[in-house]
Design a protein around this motif. Structure first.
Motif, mmCIF file in Angstrom:
data_model
loop_
_atom_site.group_PDB
_atom_site.id
_atom_site.type_symbol
_atom_site.label_atom_id
_atom_site.label_comp_id
_atom_site.label_asym_id
_atom_site.label_seq_id
_atom_site.Cartn_x
_atom_site.Cartn_y
_atom_site.Cartn_z
ATOM 1 N N LEU A 121 39.884 45.217 38.415
ATOM 2 C CA LEU A 121 39.311 43.904 38.726
ATOM 3 C C LEU A 121 39.895 42.827 37.822
ATOM 4 N N SER A 122 40.222 43.193 36.593
ATOM 5 C CA SER A 122 40.863 42.243 35.678
ATOM 6 C C SER A 122 42.341 42.067 36.000
ATOM 7 N N LEU A 123 43.040 43.187 36.203
ATOM 8 C CA LEU A 123 44.490 43.133 36.400
ATOM 9 C C LEU A 123 44.887 42.495 37.726
ATOM 10 N N GLN A 124 44.023 42.550 38.731
ATOM 11 C CA GLN A 124 44.396 41.993 40.033
ATOM 12 C C GLN A 124 44.622 40.482 39.982
ATOM 13 N N GLU A 125 44.156 39.859 38.909
ATOM 14 C CA GLU A 125 44.377 38.417 38.760
ATOM 15 C C GLU A 125 45.818 38.103 38.385
ATOM 16 N N THR A 126 46.527 39.066 37.815
ATOM 17 C CA THR A 126 47.887 38.795 37.322
ATOM 18 C C THR A 126 48.941 39.743 37.879
ATOM 19 N N HIS A 127 48.559 40.872 38.478
ATOM 20 C CA HIS A 127 49.520 41.864 38.963
ATOM 21 C C HIS A 127 49.423 41.988 40.476
ATOM 22 N N THR A 128 50.498 41.662 41.158
ATOM 23 C CA THR A 128 50.486 41.749 42.618
ATOM 24 C C THR A 128 50.749 43.172 43.103
ATOM 25 N N GLN A 129 51.480 43.967 42.328
ATOM 26 C CA GLN A 129 51.780 45.351 42.707
ATOM 27 C C GLN A 129 50.844 46.284 41.944
#
Length: 263
Positions: A121-129
């Motif tokens: 949930l945190s990483l989806q803000e900055t990582h598209t893959q």
């Protein structure tokens, strides 16, 4: 017996923590930032039983790291608070510290799946893959109380291996912290948090896992906001990352492929 895991221990300083981890390929001192990466978050903060899955992924050519969070695997002050949400937050910090530009799949097992959800949930803000694999996800609404959880425990490990008892010395030594991780997971509501997930999701568990029966996997799938959701029952019971690493590694490899094509 599973293939021994030849891990290379690493220490990474993030924005606010030091994280101890086990890298699957000791020959890769500085892997390419564009290479696919699988990050494993074990249940109850006990890393060793996940090593067979990490080894199986490594043999498939995937760089894999088992994070020692909240930090029971080594002495000293490092890691996170013994709480599934904080474990996920620090795991996301660790990924950010790697400056990864390629696909990332976060694989969490048991309470580690709840932490992996927090990380995703945190990483989806900055990582598209990005992809998330929740293996043996805990806790069903009924099992958020000690009585029903104890009843499920009687059958949850019925197809597991006695060799997994290698984690017991660490669990006993860190009993207070393990209990804190467990209780934080029992307070959690992953079926509600999944509504905010926007990356591909795989839900899997051993077919004899009474902590994560198939109807619970489908309930989580229905609750998810993910664009694609896959439910994959596998052989074994709760700790099938140890007893059936090849099958789980194949599922994770599919998730890596899917994350690689996400945009």
């Amino acid at each position: 017996m599973p293939t021994p895991f030849l891990a290379h221990e690493t220490w990474t300083t993030t924005r606010s923590h030091v994280v101890h981890a086990y890298l699957s390929d000791p020959s890769v001192d500085q892997p390419s930032p564009a290479a696919p990466l699988v990050v494993i978050l074990p249940g109850l903060g006990l890393p060793r039983y996940t090593f067979p899955t990490a080894e199986a992924l490594s043999r498939r050519g995937v760089l894999c790291t088992v994070l020692d969070l909240p930090g029971f695997g080594a002495a000293g002050r490092h890691g996170s608070q013994p709480d599934v949400h904080d474990i996920g937050r620090v795991a996301a910090e660790w990924v950010e510290a790697q400056a990864v530009t390629g696909p990332v799949v976060v694989l969490g097992h048991s309470t580690g799946s709840q932490a992996a959800l927090a990380a995703a949930l945190s990483l989806q803000e900055t990582h598209t893959q990005l992809g998330l694999v929740m293996a043996g996800p805990t806790f069903t609404p009924r099992q958020r109380r000690l009585g029903p959880l104890a009843a499920a425990t009687l059958t949850a490990y019925r197809r597991d291996s006695p060799a997994e008892l290698m984690v017991v010395p660490t669990a006993v030594r860190e009993l207070t912290g393990v209990w804190s991780v467990l209780r934080s997971g029992m307070r959690d509501t992953p079926d509600e948090r999944l509504r905010k997930l926007r990356v591909p999701l795989v839900l899997t568990a051993g077919e004899a896992d009474s902590y994560a029966p198939e109807d619970w996997l489908h309930r989580l799938a229905a609750a998810s906001g993910s664009p694609t959701v896959t439910v994959r029952p596998l052989p074994g019971s709760h700790n099938n990352p140890y007893t059936h690493p090849e099958e789980l590694a194949d599922v994770v490899l599919d998730a890596v492929t899917h994350a690689s094509t996400a945009a």
